[in-house]
Design an enzyme around this catalytic site. Structure first.
Site, PDB file in Angstrom:
ATOM      1  N   GLU A 110       0.877  -1.164   0.000  1.00  0.00           N
ATOM      2  CA  GLU A 110       0.000   0.000   0.000  1.00  0.00           C
ATOM      3  C   GLU A 110       0.923   1.224   0.000  1.00  0.00           C
ATOM      4  O   GLU A 110       1.628   1.475   0.968  1.00  0.00           O
ATOM      5  CB  GLU A 110      -0.851  -0.035   1.269  1.00  0.00           C
ATOM      6  CG  GLU A 110      -2.085   0.800   1.218  1.00  0.00           C
ATOM      7  CD  GLU A 110      -2.965   0.531   2.436  1.00  0.00           C
ATOM      8  OE1 GLU A 110      -2.621   1.017   3.537  1.00  0.00           O
ATOM      9  OE2 GLU A 110      -3.976  -0.178   2.279  1.00  0.00           O
TER      10      GLU A 110
ATOM     11  N   ASN B 212       2.826  14.959  -8.416  1.00  0.00           N
ATOM     12  CA  ASN B 212       3.748  15.336  -9.483  1.00  0.00           C
ATOM     13  C   ASN B 212       4.696  14.182  -9.751  1.00  0.00           C
ATOM     14  O   ASN B 212       4.939  13.363  -8.864  1.00  0.00           O
ATOM     15  CB  ASN B 212       4.577  16.558  -9.072  1.00  0.00           C
ATOM     16  CG  ASN B 212       3.712  17.758  -8.763  1.00  0.00           C
ATOM     17  OD1 ASN B 212       2.772  18.069  -9.463  1.00  0.00           O
ATOM     18  ND2 ASN B 212       4.028  18.429  -7.673  1.00  0.00           N
TER      19      ASN B 212
ATOM     20  N   LYS C 178      17.882  28.243 -13.287  1.00  0.00           N
ATOM     21  CA  LYS C 178      17.172  28.795 -12.125  1.00  0.00           C
ATOM     22  C   LYS C 178      17.805  28.331 -10.814  1.00  0.00           C
ATOM     23  O   LYS C 178      18.002  29.116  -9.895  1.00  0.00           O
ATOM     24  CB  LYS C 178      15.700  28.369 -12.185  1.00  0.00           C
ATOM     25  CG  LYS C 178      14.860  28.810 -11.003  1.00  0.00           C
ATOM     26  CD  LYS C 178      13.428  28.339 -11.146  1.00  0.00           C
ATOM     27  CE  LYS C 178      13.193  27.223 -10.166  1.00  0.00           C
ATOM     28  NZ  LYS C 178      11.825  26.735 -10.131  1.00  0.00           N
ATOM     29  N   ASP C 179      18.156  27.045 -10.737  1.00  0.00           N
ATOM     30  CA  ASP C 179      18.701  26.500  -9.489  1.00  0.00           C
ATOM     31  C   ASP C 179      20.119  26.986  -9.193  1.00  0.00           C
ATOM     32  O   ASP C 179      20.571  26.879  -8.056  1.00  0.00           O
ATOM     33  CB  ASP C 179      18.649  24.975  -9.498  1.00  0.00           C
ATOM     34  CG  ASP C 179      17.241  24.444  -9.259  1.00  0.00           C
ATOM     35  OD1 ASP C 179      16.345  25.243  -8.916  1.00  0.00           O
ATOM     36  OD2 ASP C 179      17.040  23.224  -9.412  1.00  0.00           O
TER      37      ASP C 179
ATOM     38  N   TYR D 274       5.918  12.892  -6.181  1.00  0.00           N
ATOM     39  CA  TYR D 274       5.649  13.556  -4.916  1.00  0.00           C
ATOM     40  C   TYR D 274       4.238  14.070  -4.832  1.00  0.00           C
ATOM     41  O   TYR D 274       3.647  14.499  -5.810  1.00  0.00           O
ATOM     42  CB  TYR D 274       6.667  14.641  -4.594  1.00  0.00           C
ATOM     43  CG  TYR D 274       7.021  15.627  -5.667  1.00  0.00           C
ATOM     44  CD1 TYR D 274       6.608  16.948  -5.592  1.00  0.00           C
ATOM     45  CD2 TYR D 274       7.824  15.254  -6.738  1.00  0.00           C
ATOM     46  CE1 TYR D 274       6.978  17.869  -6.553  1.00  0.00           C
ATOM     47  CE2 TYR D 274       8.200  16.168  -7.704  1.00  0.00           C
ATOM     48  CZ  TYR D 274       7.775  17.478  -7.603  1.00  0.00           C
ATOM     49  OH  TYR D 274       8.138  18.391  -8.569  1.00  0.00           O
TER      50      TYR D 274
ATOM     51  N   HIS E 153      14.097  23.713  -3.230  1.00  0.00           N
ATOM     52  CA  HIS E 153      12.885  24.480  -3.507  1.00  0.00           C
ATOM     53  C   HIS E 153      11.910  24.514  -2.330  1.00  0.00           C
ATOM     54  O   HIS E 153      11.893  23.630  -1.492  1.00  0.00           O
ATOM     55  CB  HIS E 153      12.133  23.868  -4.700  1.00  0.00           C
ATOM     56  CG  HIS E 153      12.948  23.797  -5.947  1.00  0.00           C
ATOM     57  ND1 HIS E 153      12.853  22.751  -6.817  1.00  0.00           N
ATOM     58  CD2 HIS E 153      13.875  24.629  -6.468  1.00  0.00           C
ATOM     59  CE1 HIS E 153      13.673  22.940  -7.830  1.00  0.00           C
ATOM     60  NE2 HIS E 153      14.316  24.079  -7.639  1.00  0.00           N
TER      61      HIS E 153
ATOM     62  N   LYS F 244       5.431  17.943   1.481  1.00  0.00           N
ATOM     63  CA  LYS F 244       5.581  16.986   0.383  1.00  0.00           C
ATOM     64  C   LYS F 244       5.822  15.587   0.940  1.00  0.00           C
ATOM     65  O   LYS F 244       6.499  15.423   1.949  1.00  0.00           O
ATOM     66  CB  LYS F 244       6.770  17.362  -0.504  1.00  0.00           C
ATOM     67  CG  LYS F 244       6.620  18.688  -1.212  1.00  0.00           C
ATOM     68  CD  LYS F 244       7.886  19.027  -1.989  1.00  0.00           C
ATOM     69  CE  LYS F 244       7.758  20.382  -2.652  1.00  0.00           C
ATOM     70  NZ  LYS F 244       9.021  20.805  -3.277  1.00  0.00           N
TER      71      LYS F 244
END
Length: 184
Positions: free
Chosen positions: A28, A48, A168-169, A131, A61, A71
């Site tokens: 599960e 996602n 961006k990172d 996630y 992030h 998350k």
């Protein structure tokens, strides 16, 4: 499910009960009832998935208030090193991190509460990463701290010459230059 506490309160590793026989296995992967009971009441609203190749590093992030996110993450193919960094101002563990290897074989999941920055590095040839989030994505609330910040003491297990990062990172602030919107 077995919940493993970490050095940082609220950040937990979850191991499912796996039933194996000659046909394969069954477990599960999520039960709202059991999650609420053993971790806490969290209502997930968005799932996602990403696919990445070896050396990809994503993060660190978070979403700024009022759109903060918790998350629940897992790797369903391959292997990743997953990291949560405490960015709650006033927290006794501010700037500390928890790292866990998530793989398709160990079936572990990692819960990252609100007030933490999150990132991962792909350790296998490819990885499929999933996630659950308890808040929808809001691009205007996007935030991050540098995944390359050496002061965090994270061993990403990827040689820097093989690291693949988004533009961006590479532009997020170091923790020492970061003004956290999260209060402990």
């Amino acid at each position: 499910m077995n919940v493993i506490k970490t050095e940082i309160e609220g950040v937990v590793i979850i191991e499912p009960r796996i039933f194996e026989d000659m046909r394969g296995y069954f477990f599960e992967s999520f039960s709202q009832r059991e999650f609420d009971e053993k971790v806490g009441p969290v209502r997930f609203v968005q799932d996602n998935e990403s696919k990445s190749s070896y050396g990809v590093m994503r993060g660190l992030h978070f979403q700024r208030p009022p759109f903060t996110q918790s998350k629940l993450v897992r790797c369903v193919k391959g292997a990743v090193l997953d990291v949560a960094v405490d960015i709650r101002k006033g927290s006794p563990t501010y700037g500390k991190h928890v790292a866990v290897e998530l793989t398709e074989d160990n079936h572990r999941q990692f819960f990252i509460p609100k007030g933490f920055a999150h990132g991962f590095a792909v350790l296998s040839e490819t990885a499929v990463f999933q996630y659950k989030c308890d808040e929808f994505y809001h691009p205007e609330a996007d935030g991050g701290i540098s995944i390359l910040d050496n002061s965090l003491g994270i061993d990403w297990r990827i040689p820097m010459e093989k690291a693949l990062l988004s533009e961006k990172d590479t532009k997020h602030a170091l923790l020492k230059d970061f003004e956290s919107p999260f209060i402990y």
